[in-house]
Enzyme design. Structure first.
Site, PDB file in Angstrom:
ATOM      1  N   ASP A  70       4.062  23.665 -48.035  1.00  0.00           N
ATOM      2  CA  ASP A  70       5.060  24.844 -47.706  1.00  0.00           C
ATOM      3  C   ASP A  70       6.161  24.528 -47.065  1.00  0.00           C
ATOM      4  O   ASP A  70       6.248  23.404 -45.989  1.00  0.00           O
ATOM      5  CB  ASP A  70       4.182  25.657 -46.478  1.00  0.00           C
ATOM      6  CG  ASP A  70       4.722  27.064 -46.576  1.00  0.00           C
ATOM      7  OD1 ASP A  70       3.962  27.975 -47.172  1.00  0.00           O
ATOM      8  OD2 ASP A  70       5.774  27.475 -46.159  1.00  0.00           O
ATOM      9  N   ASN A  76      -2.549  35.991 -48.540  1.00  0.00           N
ATOM     10  CA  ASN A  76      -1.798  37.470 -48.065  1.00  0.00           C
ATOM     11  C   ASN A  76      -1.786  38.324 -49.210  1.00  0.00           C
ATOM     12  O   ASN A  76      -1.116  37.957 -50.359  1.00  0.00           O
ATOM     13  CB  ASN A  76      -0.525  37.194 -47.638  1.00  0.00           C
ATOM     14  CG  ASN A  76      -0.760  36.228 -46.203  1.00  0.00           C
ATOM     15  OD1 ASN A  76      -1.551  36.564 -45.690  1.00  0.00           O
ATOM     16  ND2 ASN A  76       0.243  35.230 -46.310  1.00  0.00           N
ATOM     17  N   VAL A 108       5.843  36.352 -51.367  1.00  0.00           N
ATOM     18  CA  VAL A 108       6.106  35.715 -52.782  1.00  0.00           C
ATOM     19  C   VAL A 108       5.046  36.292 -53.644  1.00  0.00           C
ATOM     20  O   VAL A 108       3.861  36.019 -53.460  1.00  0.00           O
ATOM     21  CB  VAL A 108       6.012  34.091 -52.698  1.00  0.00           C
ATOM     22  CG1 VAL A 108       6.240  33.677 -54.064  1.00  0.00           C
ATOM     23  CG2 VAL A 108       7.161  33.503 -51.867  1.00  0.00           C
ATOM     24  N   HIS A 114      -1.136  32.869 -54.361  1.00  0.00           N
ATOM     25  CA  HIS A 114      -1.221  31.381 -53.857  1.00  0.00           C
ATOM     26  C   HIS A 114      -2.159  31.316 -52.843  1.00  0.00           C
ATOM     27  O   HIS A 114      -2.475  32.651 -52.045  1.00  0.00           O
ATOM     28  CB  HIS A 114       0.105  31.037 -53.578  1.00  0.00           C
ATOM     29  CG  HIS A 114       0.849  31.799 -52.465  1.00  0.00           C
ATOM     30  ND1 HIS A 114       1.581  32.972 -53.134  1.00  0.00           N
ATOM     31  CD2 HIS A 114       1.077  31.708 -51.160  1.00  0.00           C
ATOM     32  CE1 HIS A 114       1.946  33.492 -51.973  1.00  0.00           C
ATOM     33  NE2 HIS A 114       1.786  32.976 -50.866  1.00  0.00           N
ATOM     34  N   ILE A 115      -2.857  30.455 -52.584  1.00  0.00           N
ATOM     35  CA  ILE A 115      -3.807  30.199 -51.585  1.00  0.00           C
ATOM     36  C   ILE A 115      -3.171  29.210 -50.448  1.00  0.00           C
ATOM     37  O   ILE A 115      -2.714  28.161 -50.813  1.00  0.00           O
ATOM     38  CB  ILE A 115      -5.032  29.572 -51.706  1.00  0.00           C
ATOM     39  CG1 ILE A 115      -6.040  30.470 -52.784  1.00  0.00           C
ATOM     40  CG2 ILE A 115      -6.152  29.342 -50.712  1.00  0.00           C
ATOM     41  CD1 ILE A 115      -7.063  29.864 -53.486  1.00  0.00           C
ATOM     42  N   HIS A 116      -2.956  29.672 -49.238  1.00  0.00           N
ATOM     43  CA  HIS A 116      -2.583  28.899 -48.199  1.00  0.00           C
ATOM     44  C   HIS A 116      -3.542  27.855 -47.471  1.00  0.00           C
ATOM     45  O   HIS A 116      -4.828  28.500 -47.363  1.00  0.00           O
ATOM     46  CB  HIS A 116      -1.812  29.611 -46.817  1.00  0.00           C
ATOM     47  CG  HIS A 116      -0.886  30.313 -47.246  1.00  0.00           C
ATOM     48  ND1 HIS A 116       0.420  30.023 -46.624  1.00  0.00           N
ATOM     49  CD2 HIS A 116      -0.776  31.642 -47.725  1.00  0.00           C
ATOM     50  CE1 HIS A 116       1.348  30.995 -47.016  1.00  0.00           C
ATOM     51  NE2 HIS A 116       0.534  32.111 -47.698  1.00  0.00           N
TER      52      HIS A 116
HETATM   53  P1  5GP Z   1       3.201  34.287 -48.444  1.00  0.00           P
HETATM   54  O1  5GP Z   1       3.920  34.855 -47.467  1.00  0.00           O
HETATM   55  O2  5GP Z   1       3.625  35.127 -49.732  1.00  0.00           O
HETATM   56  O3  5GP Z   1       1.726  34.683 -48.406  1.00  0.00           O
HETATM   57  O4  5GP Z   1       3.484  32.824 -48.564  1.00  0.00           O
HETATM   58  C1  5GP Z   1       4.802  32.135 -49.229  1.00  0.00           C
HETATM   59  C2  5GP Z   1       4.969  30.911 -48.765  1.00  0.00           C
HETATM   60  O5  5GP Z   1       5.786  30.321 -49.319  1.00  0.00           O
HETATM   61  C3  5GP Z   1       5.429  31.030 -47.383  1.00  0.00           C
HETATM   62  O6  5GP Z   1       4.710  30.276 -46.380  1.00  0.00           O
HETATM   63  C4  5GP Z   1       6.842  30.293 -47.213  1.00  0.00           C
HETATM   64  O7  5GP Z   1       7.058  29.403 -46.289  1.00  0.00           O
HETATM   65  C5  5GP Z   1       6.644  29.485 -48.709  1.00  0.00           C
HETATM   66  N1  5GP Z   1       7.872  29.144 -49.399  1.00  0.00           N
HETATM   67  C6  5GP Z   1       8.851  30.334 -49.821  1.00  0.00           C
HETATM   68  N2  5GP Z   1       9.977  29.570 -50.481  1.00  0.00           N
HETATM   69  C7  5GP Z   1       9.557  28.216 -50.427  1.00  0.00           C
HETATM   70  C8  5GP Z   1       9.834  27.148 -51.300  1.00  0.00           C
HETATM   71  O8  5GP Z   1      11.120  27.193 -51.850  1.00  0.00           O
HETATM   72  N3  5GP Z   1       9.473  25.887 -51.127  1.00  0.00           N
HETATM   73  C9  5GP Z   1       8.113  25.898 -50.548  1.00  0.00           C
HETATM   74  N4  5GP Z   1       7.474  24.702 -50.695  1.00  0.00           N
HETATM   75  N5  5GP Z   1       7.827  27.077 -50.040  1.00  0.00           N
HETATM   76  C10 5GP Z   1       8.198  27.987 -49.930  1.00  0.00           C
END
Ligand code: 5GP
Length: 116
Positions: free
Chosen positions: A34, A89, A98, A102-104
């Site tokens: 991330d 999320n 995004v 995806h799984i964190h």
């Molecule tokens: P969400 O908020 O949708 O659950 O998670 C999206 C995650 O993608 C966030 O933790 C954010 O930091 C990460 N993220 C967004 N843009 C990029 C990127 O360009 N590269 C990487 N490696 N992570 C990203």
């Protein structure tokens, strides 16, 4: 004319149009670090197939979704993680930014409960 859904940052990372720290990949998914880590270990397990979010998953995606969890298991095992948290999320109110499922996977520090 049907509208074409905008491609997400993750599709561009998967296709190598945008650089990212890709630490593992197979035919199902990629694992990247991330860009804004919330723990010493914070990676994202991203299926190559775009499913916008878990509520948009089809019954036919069950095998894929299971394989993502198995990838999380294998990542944790191969990195000797003592404990880890998996987060998905779904929707803006839940923190989704995004629209590509995806799984964190977070690890390397104590985790509070309930999550914020
Ligand atoms: P969400 O908020 O949708 O659950 O998670 C999206 C995650 O993608 C966030 O933790 C954010 O930091 C990460 N993220 C967004 N843009 C990029 C990127 O360009 N590269 C990487 N490696 N992570 C990203």
């Amino acid at each position: 004319m049907a509208s074409v859904e905008e491609r997400t940052i993750f599709e561009k990372i998967i296709s190598r149009e945008i650089p990212a720290d890709i630490i593992f990949e197979n035919d199902i998914a990629v694992i990247i670090r991330d860009i804004n880590p919330q723990a010493p270990v914070h990676v994202l397990i991203i299926p190559r197939k775009r499913i916008n979010r878990i509520e948009a998953a089809q019954d036919g995606d069950a095998e894929l979704l299971g394989k993502l969890l198995i990838m999380a298991r294998d990542f944790a095992k191969s990195n000797d993680l003592m404990g880890f948290r998996l987060v998905v999320n779904n929707g803006q109110q839940a923190g989704e930014t995004v629209p590509h499922l995806h799984i964190h996977l977070l690890s390397g520090r104590p985790m509070a409960w309930p999550p914020g």
